[in-house]
Motif scaffolding. Structure first.
Motif, PDB file in Angstrom:
ATOM      1  N   HIS A 159     -32.956 -58.905  16.576  1.00  0.00           N
ATOM      2  CA  HIS A 159     -31.763 -57.556  17.834  1.00  0.00           C
ATOM      3  C   HIS A 159     -32.143 -56.888  18.594  1.00  0.00           C
ATOM      4  N   LEU A 160     -33.264 -56.143  18.613  1.00  0.00           N
ATOM      5  CA  LEU A 160     -33.704 -55.019  19.266  1.00  0.00           C
ATOM      6  C   LEU A 160     -34.671 -55.134  20.966  1.00  0.00           C
ATOM      7  N   ALA A 189     -29.452 -36.505  14.887  1.00  0.00           N
ATOM      8  CA  ALA A 189     -28.110 -36.281  16.450  1.00  0.00           C
ATOM      9  C   ALA A 189     -27.157 -37.350  16.331  1.00  0.00           C
ATOM     10  N   VAL A 190     -28.365 -38.785  16.729  1.00  0.00           N
ATOM     11  CA  VAL A 190     -28.272 -40.154  17.473  1.00  0.00           C
ATOM     12  C   VAL A 190     -27.549 -40.918  15.850  1.00  0.00           C
ATOM     13  N   GLY A 191     -28.711 -40.269  14.935  1.00  0.00           N
ATOM     14  CA  GLY A 191     -28.132 -41.661  14.111  1.00  0.00           C
ATOM     15  C   GLY A 191     -26.498 -40.590  12.930  1.00  0.00           C
ATOM     16  N   VAL A 250     -27.574 -50.960  16.687  1.00  0.00           N
ATOM     17  CA  VAL A 250     -27.858 -50.966  18.286  1.00  0.00           C
ATOM     18  C   VAL A 250     -27.841 -50.231  19.315  1.00  0.00           C
ATOM     19  N   LEU A 251     -26.594 -49.617  18.862  1.00  0.00           N
ATOM     20  CA  LEU A 251     -26.295 -48.454  19.788  1.00  0.00           C
ATOM     21  C   LEU A 251     -27.222 -47.375  19.385  1.00  0.00           C
ATOM     22  N   ALA A 252     -27.327 -47.319  18.163  1.00  0.00           N
ATOM     23  CA  ALA A 252     -28.054 -45.914  17.466  1.00  0.00           C
ATOM     24  C   ALA A 252     -29.677 -46.360  18.730  1.00  0.00           C
ATOM     25  N   ALA A 253     -29.871 -46.868  18.036  1.00  0.00           N
ATOM     26  CA  ALA A 253     -31.064 -47.553  18.841  1.00  0.00           C
ATOM     27  C   ALA A 253     -31.184 -47.570  20.945  1.00  0.00           C
ATOM     28  N   GLY A 254     -30.478 -48.117  21.529  1.00  0.00           N
ATOM     29  CA  GLY A 254     -30.159 -48.036  22.795  1.00  0.00           C
ATOM     30  C   GLY A 254     -30.197 -46.468  23.140  1.00  0.00           C
ATOM     31  N   HIS A 300     -35.137 -40.397  23.826  1.00  0.00           N
ATOM     32  CA  HIS A 300     -36.329 -40.164  23.593  1.00  0.00           C
ATOM     33  C   HIS A 300     -36.232 -39.502  22.012  1.00  0.00           C
ATOM     34  N   SER A 301     -35.650 -39.974  21.438  1.00  0.00           N
ATOM     35  CA  SER A 301     -35.727 -39.752  20.076  1.00  0.00           C
ATOM     36  C   SER A 301     -36.654 -40.748  18.725  1.00  0.00           C
ATOM     37  N   ASN A 302     -36.408 -40.073  17.594  1.00  0.00           N
ATOM     38  CA  ASN A 302     -37.047 -41.290  16.815  1.00  0.00           C
ATOM     39  C   ASN A 302     -36.337 -42.176  16.491  1.00  0.00           C
ATOM     40  N   LEU A 303     -37.313 -43.275  16.615  1.00  0.00           N
ATOM     41  CA  LEU A 303     -36.030 -44.443  16.843  1.00  0.00           C
ATOM     42  C   LEU A 303     -36.223 -45.131  15.658  1.00  0.00           C
ATOM     43  N   PRO A 304     -36.594 -45.186  14.833  1.00  0.00           N
ATOM     44  CA  PRO A 304     -36.770 -45.651  13.656  1.00  0.00           C
ATOM     45  C   PRO A 304     -35.825 -44.964  12.413  1.00  0.00           C
TER      46      PRO A 304
END
Length: 170
Positions: free
Chosen positions: A21-22, A47-49, A62-66, A72-76
């Motif tokens: 999906h990513l 903040a993103v999550g 997927v939106l959070a990953a984008g 440039h936050s920690n993706l996982p």
């Protein structure tokens, strides 16, 4: 130290890079800054999550990953925090969003019975939808801001505490 705590529960970055999906993010997933654990990347990830955890849309991860890639936050960590809203917690969280929305709009609470069909969803958008969506937006913003500053503060406190330990050892 927070870094050790987060690292213990983080999935392997190769697992995330190879997630089907990513794949839409292509080579941008190979940016090493998306995998580092530091105060800024973890605070942004919270903040993103937390923001996307409160947004009632499909494919929140997927939106959070984008957005994690963009800021440039920690993706996982950004992707994992979306799972705060899971099948067990969604009813309570989204009911809270609805209550915040009716409080902000100054409207009385409306009785409704959930039905799992398209017509109910379309009809509810005009009745309970505005209050629910407003509540989701407000709580998403509020909790993402709180999460960001809380992580910054806790990380800073932890570093200061470690420096004091080192100083006392000398």
């Amino acid at each position: 130290m927070p870094k050790k705590l987060f690292k213990r529960y983080m999935p392997d970055h190769n697992t995330i890079k190879n997630n089907k999906h990513l794949k839409i993010f292509g080579a941008s997933l190979h940016n090493p800054n998306l995998w580092h654990l530091n105060r800024n990347s973890v605070a942004k990830a919270f903040a993103v999550g937390l923001f996307f955890a409160f947004i009632p849309v499909p494919f929140q991860m997927v939106l959070a990953a984008g957005v994690a890639i963009i800021v440039h936050s920690n993706l996982p960590l950004s992707v994992a925090l979306v799972w705060i809203t899971n099948p067990l917690t969604i009813p309570a969280i989204f009911y809270g969003c609805y209550m915040v929305g009716i409080w902000l709009l100054g409207r009385p609470e409306k009785e409704f019975v959930f039905e799992a069909n398209w017509q109910w969803l379309v009809d509810s958008l005009s009745t309970i939808g505005p209050a629910f969506l407003l509540g989701c937006g407000v709580l998403a913003t509020l909790f993402s801001i709180i999460g960001y500053f809380t992580i910054h503060g806790l990380w800073r406190y932890s570093v200061i505490k470690e420096w004091k330990k080192r100083k006392n050892r000398k």
